[in-house]
Design a protein around this motif. Structure first.
Motif, PDB file in Angstrom:
ATOM      1  N   GLY A 195       0.804  -1.214   0.000  1.00 37.80           N
ATOM      2  CA  GLY A 195       0.000   0.000   0.000  1.00 37.80           C
ATOM      3  C   GLY A 195       0.835   1.260   0.000  1.00 37.80           C
ATOM      4  N   ILE A 196       1.972   1.242   0.701  1.00 34.01           N
ATOM      5  CA  ILE A 196       2.774   2.445   0.842  1.00 34.01           C
ATOM      6  C   ILE A 196       3.574   2.754  -0.416  1.00 34.01           C
ATOM      7  N   LEU A 197       3.694   1.789  -1.343  1.00 37.35           N
ATOM      8  CA  LEU A 197       4.559   1.960  -2.507  1.00 37.35           C
ATOM      9  C   LEU A 197       4.161   3.160  -3.358  1.00 37.35           C
ATOM     10  N   ARG A 198       2.861   3.365  -3.514  1.00 35.86           N
ATOM     11  CA  ARG A 198       2.394   4.428  -4.397  1.00 35.86           C
ATOM     12  C   ARG A 198       2.797   5.809  -3.909  1.00 35.86           C
ATOM     13  N   HIS A 199       3.216   5.916  -2.651  1.00 38.32           N
ATOM     14  CA  HIS A 199       3.567   7.218  -2.086  1.00 38.32           C
ATOM     15  C   HIS A 199       5.069   7.395  -1.889  1.00 38.32           C
ATOM     16  N   VAL A 200       5.847   6.377  -2.211  1.00 41.57           N
ATOM     17  CA  VAL A 200       7.290   6.508  -1.977  1.00 41.57           C
ATOM     18  C   VAL A 200       8.128   6.090  -3.178  1.00 41.57           C
ATOM     19  N   ALA A 201       7.624   5.197  -4.038  1.00 37.63           N
ATOM     20  CA  ALA A 201       8.462   4.598  -5.073  1.00 37.63           C
ATOM     21  C   ALA A 201       8.198   5.196  -6.444  1.00 37.63           C
ATOM     22  N   ASP A 202       9.262   5.187  -7.258  1.00 37.44           N
ATOM     23  CA  ASP A 202       9.140   5.517  -8.683  1.00 37.44           C
ATOM     24  C   ASP A 202       9.043   4.247  -9.513  1.00 37.44           C
ATOM     25  N   ARG A 203       9.854   3.265  -9.124  1.00 44.01           N
ATOM     26  CA  ARG A 203       9.824   1.967  -9.797  1.00 44.01           C
ATOM     27  C   ARG A 203       9.754   0.872  -8.746  1.00 44.01           C
ATOM     28  N   VAL A 204       9.345  -0.309  -9.195  1.00 43.89           N
ATOM     29  CA  VAL A 204       9.229  -1.441  -8.277  1.00 43.89           C
ATOM     30  C   VAL A 204       9.862  -2.669  -8.926  1.00 43.89           C
ATOM     31  N   ALA A 205      10.576  -3.446  -8.112  1.00 47.03           N
ATOM     32  CA  ALA A 205      11.130  -4.727  -8.539  1.00 47.03           C
ATOM     33  C   ALA A 205      10.528  -5.810  -7.653  1.00 47.03           C
ATOM     34  N   VAL A 206       9.907  -6.803  -8.270  1.00 41.75           N
ATOM     35  CA  VAL A 206       9.249  -7.887  -7.546  1.00 41.75           C
ATOM     36  C   VAL A 206      10.183  -9.090  -7.540  1.00 41.75           C
ATOM     37  N   MET A 207      10.516  -9.573  -6.340  1.00 41.65           N
ATOM     38  CA  MET A 207      11.450 -10.685  -6.204  1.00 41.65           C
ATOM     39  C   MET A 207      10.735 -11.951  -5.755  1.00 41.65           C
ATOM     40  N   TYR A 208      11.179 -13.067  -6.337  1.00 38.86           N
ATOM     41  CA  TYR A 208      10.654 -14.372  -5.941  1.00 38.86           C
ATOM     42  C   TYR A 208      11.788 -15.384  -6.031  1.00 38.86           C
ATOM     43  N   LEU A 209      12.082 -16.061  -4.922  1.00 34.52           N
ATOM     44  CA  LEU A 209      13.151 -17.056  -4.850  1.00 34.52           C
ATOM     45  C   LEU A 209      14.463 -16.518  -5.413  1.00 34.52           C
ATOM     46  N   GLY A 210      14.785 -15.287  -5.047  1.00 33.75           N
ATOM     47  CA  GLY A 210      16.072 -14.721  -5.405  1.00 33.75           C
ATOM     48  C   GLY A 210      16.141 -14.083  -6.772  1.00 33.75           C
ATOM     49  N   GLU A 211      15.072 -14.135  -7.545  1.00 33.36           N
ATOM     50  CA  GLU A 211      15.075 -13.557  -8.893  1.00 33.36           C
ATOM     51  C   GLU A 211      14.108 -12.390  -8.979  1.00 33.36           C
ATOM     52  N   MET A 212      14.452 -11.414  -9.808  1.00 31.50           N
ATOM     53  CA  MET A 212      13.532 -10.317 -10.088  1.00 31.50           C
ATOM     54  C   MET A 212      12.625 -10.751 -11.231  1.00 31.50           C
ATOM     55  N   VAL A 213      11.385 -11.112 -10.894  1.00 31.87           N
ATOM     56  CA  VAL A 213      10.465 -11.621 -11.902  1.00 31.87           C
ATOM     57  C   VAL A 213       9.748 -10.493 -12.635  1.00 31.87           C
ATOM     58  N   GLU A 214       9.780  -9.271 -12.053  1.00 31.13           N
ATOM     59  CA  GLU A 214       9.179  -8.133 -12.742  1.00 31.13           C
ATOM     60  C   GLU A 214       9.818  -6.849 -12.256  1.00 31.13           C
ATOM     61  N   GLN A 215      10.086  -5.929 -13.199  1.00 31.88           N
ATOM     62  CA  GLN A 215      10.503  -4.567 -12.896  1.00 31.88           C
ATOM     63  C   GLN A 215       9.645  -3.627 -13.734  1.00 31.88           C
ATOM     64  N   CYS A 216       9.111  -2.582 -13.087  1.00 31.37           N
ATOM     65  CA  CYS A 216       8.245  -1.670 -13.820  1.00 31.37           C
ATOM     66  C   CYS A 216       8.130  -0.343 -13.087  1.00 31.37           C
ATOM     67  N   GLU A 217       7.548   0.640 -13.767  1.00 32.71           N
ATOM     68  CA  GLU A 217       7.194   1.895 -13.135  1.00 32.71           C
ATOM     69  C   GLU A 217       6.066   1.645 -12.134  1.00 32.71           C
ATOM     70  N   ILE A 218       6.006   2.444 -11.088  1.00 25.27           N
ATOM     71  CA  ILE A 218       4.994   2.211 -10.055  1.00 25.27           C
ATOM     72  C   ILE A 218       3.588   2.350 -10.630  1.00 25.27           C
ATOM     73  N   ALA A 219       3.408   3.207 -11.639  1.00 27.34           N
ATOM     74  CA  ALA A 219       2.085   3.370 -12.248  1.00 27.34           C
ATOM     75  C   ALA A 219       1.627   2.111 -12.959  1.00 27.34           C
ATOM     76  N   ASP A 220       2.584   1.254 -13.386  1.00 31.46           N
ATOM     77  CA  ASP A 220       2.218   0.024 -14.093  1.00 31.46           C
ATOM     78  C   ASP A 220       1.538  -0.991 -13.188  1.00 31.46           C
TER      79      ASP A 220
END
Length: 696
Positions: A568-593
């Protein structure tokens, strides 16, 4: 606010628990301290009452009073606590021992400390059943196996023989839930049961409790500082401030139209899924601690209330009173006046620039090493792959959020970037190769840790704590310059300069975290690693910390790596987000995405597990099934294949997923075609008075 509307059943017409004019005072060396006062509440049969409020509001003290486990020296106790007709405040200790576990059960926040580490999980259940029921040994064992299966744990026979350290955090909490339901109690008290869990695990446990509660008809008091969780699970909600209930009523009414100024402030500080669409910011409540000693003011909230009027509010004591669809303790709102909610400041614009400040390429972090026997035999022991081939770039003034479940590699990545753990791969600062274990790196990259109680030395004053980075990383300053620079740092994080003489134990949780931020700023870093720094903080404190970080970025151009499990807090602090699962970045995108498909299936599950408190909103739920693969295994296919709700067959199990790029700066590691991912139904639907707006 929920994908599953909570409806009152016919059983709720009777009262399971009632508190009547209850008050509790503890005796201290400096005199009595008021803990709870003027508490009048009821919980119907089969009803879930949510209890919300900031830290220090006495939520847990109320639960302790109900279960008759008062940790302090009682100076005075008034009123009644009635459980199905029995005033339990008058019961002797032996009767209370029989009551706890049998008629009232409790689910605590930390399952790891609730369970005895030297007892098997089965022994916990058997002990409870043998103490509070008439079952013989075989009957108790059969009931224990039934309970383990009931809470969704696999292989009950094997689970009976496991110890707490052999199961995950979510599995521990399921065992605690089984203990609570074991003797079919009349009431269960939940004290922050999901606050230490990941979003997906917490959502699954809430689904489980909802199903069990509807099946058994048990009543519950659900305590949480997470208003989104309460909105999703409770029928009614009570808001507590300074040991007094200030507003109480149906969840949908309170959250849609809060009327007490304190409730309004709480909700104004809470992130919502629609915030990016509406441009809504977060407000810090500014509520001061409530008075606990001496003569109480007529209104408990008067010193912090923006609508306080002495002629209306300081006369007769303001007590909880009926006001239409709720009860409220406010002289003005109780008289029918509609008080305006606080307006949150507009979100600060991102100070992101184009210049790449931090670059990471092919990072690999492993745990484990070969033993002497392994080396003598010429074999290699299995290694845990905590971070696997991770690459990313961080621009000046940018905030990159790292999200994922516990064990996904977020903190291992942070440890590598702080130089606390070795790794393979390359790191660059401002285009130049620099290793994290070098003095050049430490002067330019600083860390803010999750728990300031652990990261701040309790024996050092704030002046001493802040002078250390000045001495290590600011050779331009003389010792005579330290005092004015420390004063400037404290004022920069919105603390008075005279706090320099204080010690950490003299500060609140939010103030300690501000000191941790000031210590990181002292070195004038280019990159700041924030490791779960808002975890465990109240929403209003979170809002203030997030705005402070944005202001600091605008002034200094510092880039942030913001590690969190709070989506929930991401929309107010982040420009981009990286989603990690089992040590890998499975998604990277702009926060608006994040507001619209396509998403990686794991990102979709994470987003659907976060709660929305938007009035009338609906959230599509995605629940993960299946087991995690072993961290020591070398996977030939997708790391998410064993749990993916969109698993497409053998391809997912046997081949590494390709990198798909559905848009600029948007990478998804998945076998599913981009067009199919883009056609995924929306997570949220937001309702307005005129129409239903669907986020896609």
């Amino acid at each position: 606010m929920s994908s599953t509307p909570r409806r009152r059943s016919e059983r709720m017409t009777d009262t399971a628990l009632s508190l009547r004019d209850y008050a509790l005072y503890y005796d201290t060396a400096t005199g009595p301290v008021r803990i709870l006062d003027d508490i009048t509440l009821t919980i119907g049969r089969g009803e879930v009452l949510g209890l919300v409020g900031e830290s220090g509001s006495a939520k847990s003290s109320l639960a302790n009073a109900v279960i008759r486990d008062l940790p302090g020296k009682v100076a005075e106790e008034r009123g009644a606590i009635v459980l199905n007709g029995d005033d339990i405040t008058a019961l002797p200790e032996r009767a209370l021992e029989a009551l706890r576990g049998r008629r009232i059960a409790m689910v605590f926040q930390n399952a790891a400390t609730t369970l005895d580490p030297v007892q098997t999980l089965g022994a916990h259940l058997l002990e409870t059943l043998q103490r509070h029921t008439d079952l013989d040994a075989s009957g108790a064992r059969a009931r224990a196996l039934e309970l383990i299966a009931m809470v969704g744990l696999p292989d009950p026979e094997a689970m009976m023989n496991r110890y707490p350290h052999q199961v995950s955090g979510g599995e521990k909490q399921r065992v605690v839930l089984a203990l609570a339901f074991a003797c079919e109690p009349e009431l269960i008290l939940f004290d922050e049961p999901t606050s230490a869990l990941d979003a997906t695990t917490a959502a699954t446990l809430l689904d489980l409790f909802r199903a069990l509660q509807e099946r058994t008809g048990v009543s519950a008091l659900f305590i949480s500082h997470d208003l989104g969780t309460v909105a999703d699970i409770a029928h009614r909600v009570a808001v507590i401030y300074g040991g007094r209930i200030v507003e109480e009523g149906p969840v949908e009414h309170i959250f849609a139209a809060p009327r007490h100024p304190y409730t309004q402030a709480l909700l104004a500080s809470l992130p919502r899924a629609s915030d990016r669409q509406t441009g809504r910011g977060l407000a810090a409540s500014g509520a001061r601690p409530a008075p606990r000693r001496g003569t109480m003011p007529a209104c408990i909230f008067s010193a912090s209330c923006p609508h306080h009027r002495a002629d209306l509010c300081d006369g007769a004591p303001v007590r909880l009173a009926e006001a239409g669809d709720r009860r409220i303790a406010c002289a003005r709102a109780g008289a029918g006046e509609v008080l305006p909610a606080p307006e949150a400041p507009a979100p600060l614009p991102s100070p992101r620039q184009d210049e790449a400040l931090l670059e990471v390429e092919g990072m690999q972090v492993t745990y484990g090493r070969d033993s002497l026997v392994d080396r003598l035999r010429g074999r290699s022991a299995a290694k845990v792959r905590a971070v696997n081939n991770v690459s990313f770039r961080l621009r000046r003034g940018e905030t990159l959020a790292l999200v994922g479940e516990s064990g996904c590699g977020k903190s291992s990545l942070a440890r590598a970037l702080t130089g606390l753990h070795g790794f393979e791969g390359t790191t660059k600062l401002a285009g130049q190769p620099v290793r994290p274990n070098s003095s050049a790196w430490r002067a330019r990259v600083q860390t803010i840790f999750q728990n300031p109680d652990s990261s701040l030395n309790p024996r050092h004053s704030l002046a001493t704590i802040l002078s250390r980075p000045l001495r290590l990383f600011r050779p331009d300053l003389s010792r005579a310059d330290y005092a004015p620079e420390i004063a400037r740092l404290l004022e920069r994080v919105r603390l008075p300069a005279d706090y320099a003489s204080r010690y950490p134990h003299q500060l609140s949780g939010g103030e300690k975290q501000r000191v941790a931020i000031a210590r990181a700023l002292a070195a004038r870093p280019q990159v700041i690693l924030c490791d779960e720094i808002t975890s465990g903080l109240d929403a209003a404190v979170q809002a203030a910390i997030v705005r402070l970080l944005r202001e600091i970025q605008a002034e200094t151009g510092a880039a942030l790596v913001f590690i969190t499990h709070d989506l929930g807090i991401l929309r107010h602090v982040a420009d981009r987000v990286a989603v990690m699962y089992l040590g890998e970045m499975v998604e990277q995108c702009e926060i608006a995405d994040l507001d619209a498909a396509p998403w990686h299936p794991y990102t979709e599950a994470l987003l659907s597990s976060s709660h929305s408190v938007d009035p009338g909103s609906e959230t599509r739920r995605v629940r993960l099934q299946g087991a995690l693969p072993k961290r020591t295994d070398t996977l030939s296919g997708c790391p998410f294949a064993s749990r993916c709700p969109r698993h497409v067959g053998a391809l997912c199990d046997s081949a590494r997923p390709p990198l798909r790029q559905p848009g600029a700066d948007h990478d998804i590691l998945c076998h599913i075609d981009t067009a199919e991912l883009r056609a995924v139904p929306p997570i949220w639907q937001f309702k307005t008075p005129k129409t239903t707006e669907t986020v896609r």
